[in-house]
Write a protein that holds these residues in place. Structure first.
Motif, PDB file in Angstrom:
ATOM      1  N   ARG A  91     -64.479 -50.180 -19.882  1.00  0.00           N
ATOM      2  CA  ARG A  91     -63.663 -49.243 -19.602  1.00  0.00           C
ATOM      3  C   ARG A  91     -63.808 -48.702 -18.025  1.00  0.00           C
ATOM      4  NH1 ARG A  91     -64.317 -47.555 -24.898  1.00  0.00           N
ATOM      5  NH2 ARG A  91     -66.145 -46.374 -24.687  1.00  0.00           N
ATOM      6  N   ASN A  92     -62.878 -47.742 -17.534  1.00  0.00           N
ATOM      7  CA  ASN A  92     -63.166 -46.870 -16.767  1.00  0.00           C
ATOM      8  C   ASN A  92     -63.265 -47.450 -15.272  1.00  0.00           C
ATOM      9  OD1 ASN A  92     -63.252 -44.877 -18.430  1.00  0.00           O
ATOM     10  ND2 ASN A  92     -65.574 -44.865 -18.795  1.00  0.00           N
ATOM     11  N   LEU A  93     -62.833 -48.883 -15.245  1.00  0.00           N
ATOM     12  CA  LEU A  93     -62.879 -49.660 -13.784  1.00  0.00           C
ATOM     13  C   LEU A  93     -62.405 -48.599 -12.951  1.00  0.00           C
ATOM     14  CD1 LEU A  93     -61.830 -53.227 -14.703  1.00  0.00           C
ATOM     15  CD2 LEU A  93     -63.856 -52.070 -14.763  1.00  0.00           C
ATOM     16  N   SER A  94     -62.714 -48.534 -11.674  1.00  0.00           N
ATOM     17  CA  SER A  94     -62.521 -47.574 -10.687  1.00  0.00           C
ATOM     18  C   SER A  94     -62.139 -47.907  -9.235  1.00  0.00           C
ATOM     19  CB  SER A  94     -63.517 -46.481 -10.522  1.00  0.00           C
ATOM     20  OG  SER A  94     -63.323 -45.514  -9.581  1.00  0.00           O
ATOM     21  N   GLY A 109     -66.481 -51.681  -9.560  1.00  0.00           N
ATOM     22  CA  GLY A 109     -67.299 -50.515 -10.049  1.00  0.00           C
ATOM     23  C   GLY A 109     -66.664 -49.641 -11.215  1.00  0.00           C
ATOM     24  N   PHE A 110     -67.335 -49.382 -12.081  1.00  0.00           N
ATOM     25  CA  PHE A 110     -66.754 -48.552 -13.152  1.00  0.00           C
ATOM     26  C   PHE A 110     -67.628 -47.424 -13.489  1.00  0.00           C
ATOM     27  CE2 PHE A 110     -69.661 -49.964 -16.424  1.00  0.00           C
ATOM     28  CZ  PHE A 110     -70.208 -51.090 -15.913  1.00  0.00           C
ATOM     29  N   ARG A 111     -67.038 -46.361 -13.978  1.00  0.00           N
ATOM     30  CA  ARG A 111     -67.825 -45.095 -14.271  1.00  0.00           C
ATOM     31  C   ARG A 111     -68.435 -45.058 -15.668  1.00  0.00           C
ATOM     32  NH1 ARG A 111     -66.063 -41.104 -17.026  1.00  0.00           N
ATOM     33  NH2 ARG A 111     -63.826 -41.609 -17.024  1.00  0.00           N
ATOM     34  N   PHE A 150     -61.658 -55.826   2.793  1.00  0.00           N
ATOM     35  CA  PHE A 150     -60.771 -55.845   1.940  1.00  0.00           C
ATOM     36  C   PHE A 150     -61.270 -54.877   0.642  1.00  0.00           C
ATOM     37  CE2 PHE A 150     -58.898 -59.590   3.943  1.00  0.00           C
ATOM     38  CZ  PHE A 150     -57.501 -59.144   4.262  1.00  0.00           C
ATOM     39  N   ARG A 151     -60.731 -54.038   0.510  1.00  0.00           N
ATOM     40  CA  ARG A 151     -61.105 -53.282  -1.048  1.00  0.00           C
ATOM     41  C   ARG A 151     -60.045 -52.943  -1.793  1.00  0.00           C
ATOM     42  NH1 ARG A 151     -66.315 -50.297   0.189  1.00  0.00           N
ATOM     43  NH2 ARG A 151     -65.823 -48.700  -1.266  1.00  0.00           N
ATOM     44  N   GLY A 152     -60.085 -52.133  -2.946  1.00  0.00           N
ATOM     45  CA  GLY A 152     -59.135 -51.459  -3.541  1.00  0.00           C
ATOM     46  C   GLY A 152     -59.208 -50.493  -4.814  1.00  0.00           C
ATOM     47  N   ARG A 153     -58.465 -49.591  -4.956  1.00  0.00           N
ATOM     48  CA  ARG A 153     -58.436 -48.875  -6.268  1.00  0.00           C
ATOM     49  C   ARG A 153     -57.792 -49.292  -7.189  1.00  0.00           C
ATOM     50  NH1 ARG A 153     -55.548 -44.758  -7.578  1.00  0.00           N
ATOM     51  NH2 ARG A 153     -54.159 -44.674  -5.502  1.00  0.00           N
ATOM     52  N   ILE A 154     -58.570 -49.229  -8.494  1.00  0.00           N
ATOM     53  CA  ILE A 154     -58.068 -49.643  -9.655  1.00  0.00           C
ATOM     54  C   ILE A 154     -57.595 -48.413 -10.587  1.00  0.00           C
ATOM     55  CG2 ILE A 154     -58.865 -51.025 -11.866  1.00  0.00           C
ATOM     56  CD1 ILE A 154     -61.085 -52.211 -10.342  1.00  0.00           C
ATOM     57  N   ALA A 155     -56.646 -48.923 -11.305  1.00  0.00           N
ATOM     58  CA  ALA A 155     -55.923 -47.857 -12.738  1.00  0.00           C
ATOM     59  C   ALA A 155     -55.514 -48.566 -13.645  1.00  0.00           C
ATOM     60  CB  ALA A 155     -54.998 -46.974 -11.961  1.00  0.00           C
ATOM     61  N   ASP A 156     -55.767 -48.170 -14.897  1.00  0.00           N
ATOM     62  CA  ASP A 156     -55.509 -49.032 -15.810  1.00  0.00           C
ATOM     63  C   ASP A 156     -55.779 -50.763 -15.704  1.00  0.00           C
ATOM     64  OD1 ASP A 156     -54.591 -46.558 -17.152  1.00  0.00           O
ATOM     65  OD2 ASP A 156     -52.660 -47.143 -15.951  1.00  0.00           O
ATOM     66  N   GLY A 157     -56.756 -50.893 -15.287  1.00  0.00           N
ATOM     67  CA  GLY A 157     -57.353 -52.311 -15.186  1.00  0.00           C
ATOM     68  C   GLY A 157     -56.570 -53.176 -14.290  1.00  0.00           C
ATOM     69  N   LYS A 158     -55.753 -52.361 -13.535  1.00  0.00           N
ATOM     70  CA  LYS A 158     -54.871 -53.159 -12.508  1.00  0.00           C
ATOM     71  C   LYS A 158     -55.153 -52.568 -11.020  1.00  0.00           C
ATOM     72  CE  LYS A 158     -51.181 -54.732 -15.286  1.00  0.00           C
ATOM     73  NZ  LYS A 158     -51.223 -53.867 -16.700  1.00  0.00           N
TER      74      LYS A 158
END
Lengths: 69, 69, 69, 69, 69, 69, 69, 69, 69, 69, 69, 69
Positions: free
Chosen positions: E34-37, E63-65, I44-52
């Motif tokens: 859960r909480n992938l960030s 990274g995840f919280r 290259f990086r990225g922000r994740i929301a809802d596993g995407k």
């Protein structure tokens, strides 16, 4: 379609200077490869004799354009 | 004028050891290239099967003296 | 005895995308080299014209299996 | 769709050799993780006692295939 | 007190593109964590077959919280 | 036979200092993992608000001894 | 107060193996320095003769505890 | 003619903080070396006991001016 | 005399792709800077929301020719 | 469309601590630049006088959001 | 048994050129150390005054053969 | 309170030498920026024409003291 380039890794040497070491690497490579286009210096080293630089050594990656027939 | 060296990047493999992986890389390169002079290890990796090393892999940069006619 | 692989450094280019730059690098290399096996991306760069990407450039190391006679 | 792999970072140790340090890292990991596939050596270090290597230490990244139910 | 994050190293693969390789890595990780960030790309590689990219491989740190009860 | 260690990558955060960020990373990890042994700092970053550090962020690799039954 | 350690950079060589190259580096260092404590391998290289490894070369950083009177 | 500087690699430690670890490295080095001029932090690590930092470790390169008679 | 170039470090972002993230970085830079010439991708990086992937982030160094009056 | 960020490289200094060196870098940057968002520490160095740290130096990359009119 | 080499890190300086900075580093080292054998350039920096190079600074690792009695 | 420095990344070029490439980078920067203090060489590259160096390219980070009013 874009051009493609290959890169050779070459170590040039000179008893005089890094400038000549780079020149030697390029001219020895140009003797057998066409279309040399750019180079990137990867390392400067040297051999020492009698407490002085006896040989300047420059490791280069040299890019040249591939001729597609 | 100083000598010039070219460097090849070669990955040797062996089911037995990194020592043999390096030996294989050198002997397969020596089969077609003269004047091999030195090498630098760039990476050690391996393939795993049944929880054991199945293949040792050594990535080398191998330098050889260019013969200028 | 294990297989041995050599690696070429190739810069592919494309006006369209890094994907096509990689494809171009591979197809131009495959034109003269057999047994291409894997590649590693070493650098993404590009040329700019009019504030837009004019050329995508991908520097790859490409590994191929050496055929020992 | 392609497979996905996770990687663990493991430091194996041995009083005898890096070979055994790597073997120990793999066998201790294989005791609880399935599908180990490849490893990459990240660092070789060691502990010294009485002027000799007392412990060989190899830091590995170990990749294993994720089983998606 | 601040949040704490853990990071997983995951290699996603795809026959189509790096975009899909990254998507696959994230969705397979999200199936159990859960909480992938955020993620950081550590390496782009690929497998070649018939002179074309057969598999795009993207190594990510994700990274995840951490949920502290 | 030598001990084996696993390493976790953890990002600790704190509004106060890197020292507290490291402490938080360790105590949150120690809540679920035994035998924590050493850590290596991989990166110091931070979030800024109103021209001041709002959050100190320390990325650590933390090693712990694996208990083999 | 904590101990302080100094680190020496030493290149050990051997015609036989990296293991012996490391051993030689340590024993030659131990001949004049006390309290050797740990080492980190910084580079593996080698000299080639007749297409075979003629000399294994291992560059180490060696740490030893400083004796404060 | 310009001054010449030598650099020592020193690991300072402290149970309290990196600040004190650096101070300890400098004062122990200054006990036997004159003209210390600057330092560069190469690595921050630490030992853990009971889930807390037991020892802060800072690896420094320390430059000092060589006195030529 | 040769031209001189300055380089800016810019992070472009996009909810869609790295391609668009790079385009955005270039067009926002071109709004205030003339003579943009080339770029190098640094991360290259990225922000994740809802596993995407919620945001693709590309850190670039962008070179532009300095106009000397 | 995503936000774009520019990054400045700034070296903050302090006679007291790295914490204050970072604070000084941020406050001096904030005096002329709006929307500072995050920073990444690139290097810790220092000047030595009388065998003690005379100046803590922290090299930072500082990101700020570009305001597009 | 193979020879063993130690390496010193030395920063040479010169108001004139990197060539002279390297020469100065070597001659000041040779004044107290025998058997200097090779060097590796680790960094080129410089001090600026009045918009010009005031001091060229070259950081070298210098290897010398250890004499075992 | 300590001084703060900003760093610019500049690529100087010259048809003659790296020395002149660095001089050009500094003088073009000094034309618009005061208090230049030091530089760090980040990369040496070059353009090739007719098998010879056509342009020496030196990428520098240049530090200058910020004037706080």
């Amino acid at each position: 379609m874009g051009n493609t380039f290959k890169m050779l890794t070459v170590v040039g040497t000179s008893p005089e200077s890094y400038k000549e070491a780079i020149d030697n690497a390029l001219s020895d490579t140009a003797a057998t490869v066409r279309n040399l286009s750019w180079f990137e210096v990867k390392e400067f080293r040297g051999r020492i004799a009698d407490g002085k630089v006896a040989e300047y050594q420059a490791k280069l990656q040299i890019g040249f354009r591939v001729e597609v027939p």
